[in-house]
Design a protein around this motif. Sequence first.
Motif, PDB file in Angstrom:
ATOM      1  N   THR A 109       0.826  -1.211   0.000  1.00 53.92           N
ATOM      2  CA  THR A 109       0.000   0.000   0.000  1.00 53.92           C
ATOM      3  C   THR A 109       0.857   1.256   0.000  1.00 53.92           C
ATOM      4  N   THR A 110       1.830   1.335   0.898  1.00 52.19           N
ATOM      5  CA  THR A 110       2.651   2.539   0.984  1.00 52.19           C
ATOM      6  C   THR A 110       3.546   2.702  -0.246  1.00 52.19           C
ATOM      7  N   THR A 111       4.016   1.595  -0.786  1.00 48.85           N
ATOM      8  CA  THR A 111       4.835   1.677  -2.000  1.00 48.85           C
ATOM      9  C   THR A 111       4.003   2.185  -3.167  1.00 48.85           C
ATOM     10  N   LEU A 112       2.779   1.675  -3.306  1.00 53.17           N
ATOM     11  CA  LEU A 112       1.910   2.128  -4.401  1.00 53.17           C
ATOM     12  C   LEU A 112       1.531   3.599  -4.250  1.00 53.17           C
ATOM     13  N   ILE A 113       1.187   4.015  -3.043  1.00 52.00           N
ATOM     14  CA  ILE A 113       0.842   5.425  -2.822  1.00 52.00           C
ATOM     15  C   ILE A 113       2.021   6.315  -3.195  1.00 52.00           C
ATOM     16  N   SER A 114       3.202   5.957  -2.738  1.00 50.79           N
ATOM     17  CA  SER A 114       4.386   6.760  -3.023  1.00 50.79           C
ATOM     18  C   SER A 114       4.732   6.731  -4.508  1.00 50.79           C
ATOM     19  N   ALA A 115       4.542   5.580  -5.140  1.00 51.44           N
ATOM     20  CA  ALA A 115       4.824   5.474  -6.580  1.00 51.44           C
ATOM     21  C   ALA A 115       3.853   6.344  -7.388  1.00 51.44           C
ATOM     22  N   VAL A 116       2.591   6.371  -6.981  1.00 50.87           N
ATOM     23  CA  VAL A 116       1.614   7.239  -7.652  1.00 50.87           C
ATOM     24  C   VAL A 116       2.030   8.698  -7.495  1.00 50.87           C
ATOM     25  N   ASN A 117       2.447   9.074  -6.290  1.00 48.87           N
ATOM     26  CA  ASN A 117       2.909  10.450  -6.064  1.00 48.87           C
ATOM     27  C   ASN A 117       4.130  10.767  -6.918  1.00 48.87           C
ATOM     28  N   THR A 118       5.034   9.814  -7.040  1.00 50.88           N
ATOM     29  CA  THR A 118       6.216  10.008  -7.889  1.00 50.88           C
ATOM     30  C   THR A 118       5.788  10.210  -9.337  1.00 50.88           C
ATOM     31  N   ALA A 119       4.866   9.361  -9.811  1.00 51.83           N
ATOM     32  CA  ALA A 119       4.381   9.474 -11.186  1.00 51.83           C
ATOM     33  C   ALA A 119       3.675  10.809 -11.415  1.00 51.83           C
ATOM     34  N   LEU A 120       2.908  11.265 -10.426  1.00 54.94           N
ATOM     35  CA  LEU A 120       2.246  12.566 -10.556  1.00 54.94           C
ATOM     36  C   LEU A 120       3.262  13.698 -10.645  1.00 54.94           C
ATOM     37  N   ALA A 121       4.310  13.632  -9.827  1.00 54.94           N
ATOM     38  CA  ALA A 121       5.343  14.668  -9.873  1.00 54.94           C
ATOM     39  C   ALA A 121       6.052  14.666 -11.222  1.00 54.94           C
ATOM     40  N   ILE A 122       6.336  13.479 -11.761  1.00 61.06           N
ATOM     41  CA  ILE A 122       6.975  13.373 -13.075  1.00 61.06           C
ATOM     42  C   ILE A 122       6.040  13.913 -14.158  1.00 61.06           C
ATOM     43  N   SER A 123       4.782  13.491 -14.103  1.00 63.35           N
ATOM     44  CA  SER A 123       3.806  13.934 -15.094  1.00 63.35           C
ATOM     45  C   SER A 123       3.599  15.445 -15.049  1.00 63.35           C
ATOM     46  N   ALA A 124       3.482  15.991 -13.847  1.00 59.32           N
ATOM     47  CA  ALA A 124       3.297  17.438 -13.701  1.00 59.32           C
ATOM     48  C   ALA A 124       4.520  18.190 -14.220  1.00 59.32           C
ATOM     49  N   SER A 125       5.701  17.684 -13.910  1.00 56.35           N
ATOM     50  CA  SER A 125       6.932  18.329 -14.387  1.00 56.35           C
ATOM     51  C   SER A 125       6.997  18.323 -15.908  1.00 56.35           C
ATOM     52  N   ALA A 126       6.666  17.179 -16.493  1.00 60.19           N
ATOM     53  CA  ALA A 126       6.703  17.067 -17.954  1.00 60.19           C
ATOM     54  C   ALA A 126       5.651  17.971 -18.591  1.00 60.19           C
ATOM     55  N   SER A 127       4.451  18.001 -18.013  1.00 58.29           N
ATOM     56  CA  SER A 127       3.386  18.856 -18.551  1.00 58.29           C
ATOM     57  C   SER A 127       3.779  20.321 -18.486  1.00 58.29           C
ATOM     58  N   LEU A 128       4.358  20.703 -17.387  1.00 59.70           N
ATOM     59  CA  LEU A 128       4.762  22.099 -17.207  1.00 59.70           C
ATOM     60  C   LEU A 128       5.885  22.455 -18.170  1.00 59.70           C
ATOM     61  N   ALA A 129       6.828  21.535 -18.342  1.00 64.65           N
ATOM     62  CA  ALA A 129       7.949  21.793 -19.257  1.00 64.65           C
ATOM     63  C   ALA A 129       7.471  21.910 -20.702  1.00 64.65           C
ATOM     64  N   ASN A 130       6.410  21.198 -21.044  1.00 65.43           N
ATOM     65  CA  ASN A 130       5.905  21.202 -22.419  1.00 65.43           C
ATOM     66  C   ASN A 130       4.798  22.212 -22.654  1.00 65.43           C
ATOM     67  N   SER A 131       4.450  22.963 -21.645  1.00 67.53           N
ATOM     68  CA  SER A 131       3.365  23.930 -21.765  1.00 67.53           C
ATOM     69  C   SER A 131       3.824  25.164 -22.520  1.00 67.53           C
ATOM     70  N   PRO A 132       3.163  25.497 -23.620  1.00 69.54           N
ATOM     71  CA  PRO A 132       3.583  26.669 -24.394  1.00 69.54           C
ATOM     72  C   PRO A 132       3.363  27.967 -23.615  1.00 69.54           C
ATOM     73  N   LYS A 133       2.425  27.984 -22.678  1.00 71.34           N
ATOM     74  CA  LYS A 133       2.163  29.190 -21.899  1.00 71.34           C
ATOM     75  C   LYS A 133       3.243  29.440 -20.861  1.00 71.34           C
ATOM     76  N   ASP A 134       4.049  28.407 -20.577  1.00 69.98           N
ATOM     77  CA  ASP A 134       5.066  28.549 -19.539  1.00 69.98           C
ATOM     78  C   ASP A 134       6.445  28.845 -20.126  1.00 69.98           C
ATOM     79  N   LYS A 135       6.611  28.710 -21.425  1.00 68.29           N
ATOM     80  CA  LYS A 135       7.929  28.907 -22.033  1.00 68.29           C
ATOM     81  C   LYS A 135       8.233  30.391 -22.197  1.00 68.29           C
ATOM     82  N   PRO A 136       9.509  30.755 -21.961  1.00 68.45           N
ATOM     83  CA  PRO A 136       9.883  32.158 -22.140  1.00 68.45           C
ATOM     84  C   PRO A 136       9.662  32.603 -23.577  1.00 68.45           C
ATOM     85  N   LYS A 137       9.377  33.883 -23.746  1.00 63.52           N
ATOM     86  CA  LYS A 137       9.136  34.424 -25.102  1.00 63.52           C
ATOM     87  C   LYS A 137      10.364  35.075 -25.644  1.00 63.52           C
TER      88      LYS A 137
END
Length: 137
Positions: A109-137
Amino acid sequence: MGTVPTSNRPVPVYVLAGIRILNGAAGLLAPELLIRRFDPDREPPSPAAVYAFRLFGIRTVLLGLDLLIHTGDRLRTDLYQGILIHGSDTATAATLGVHRQVSTRTAVTTTLISAVNTALAISASASLANSPKDKPK
């Protein structure tokens, strides 16, 4: 340097923030309930464990709030740190299970919860890095 308005955050940022705030509040306000899941045979729970859950509870609440408040480079840094934080949590939970220091159910249970949190952090980081609204102009 671009910033990310609150309304333009990737969904995984909100999900991870919510998980952090809820889990942190549980650790802060009801540590005994969480401790019993790790160490059901010890009654009352160890004062050191209560201290640790409260210590990490407030830290986790604040980390969740950071995801909702910070923008731009600070938000990116928070998410990168989240990968390390949750990755470390995942490794620790798995190691406790492998060494039979907690029950198999607790370890999984604790490994899965932590793994989901890790995946969310990775996904959020990737989404933010690929967001055209966040890139410098």
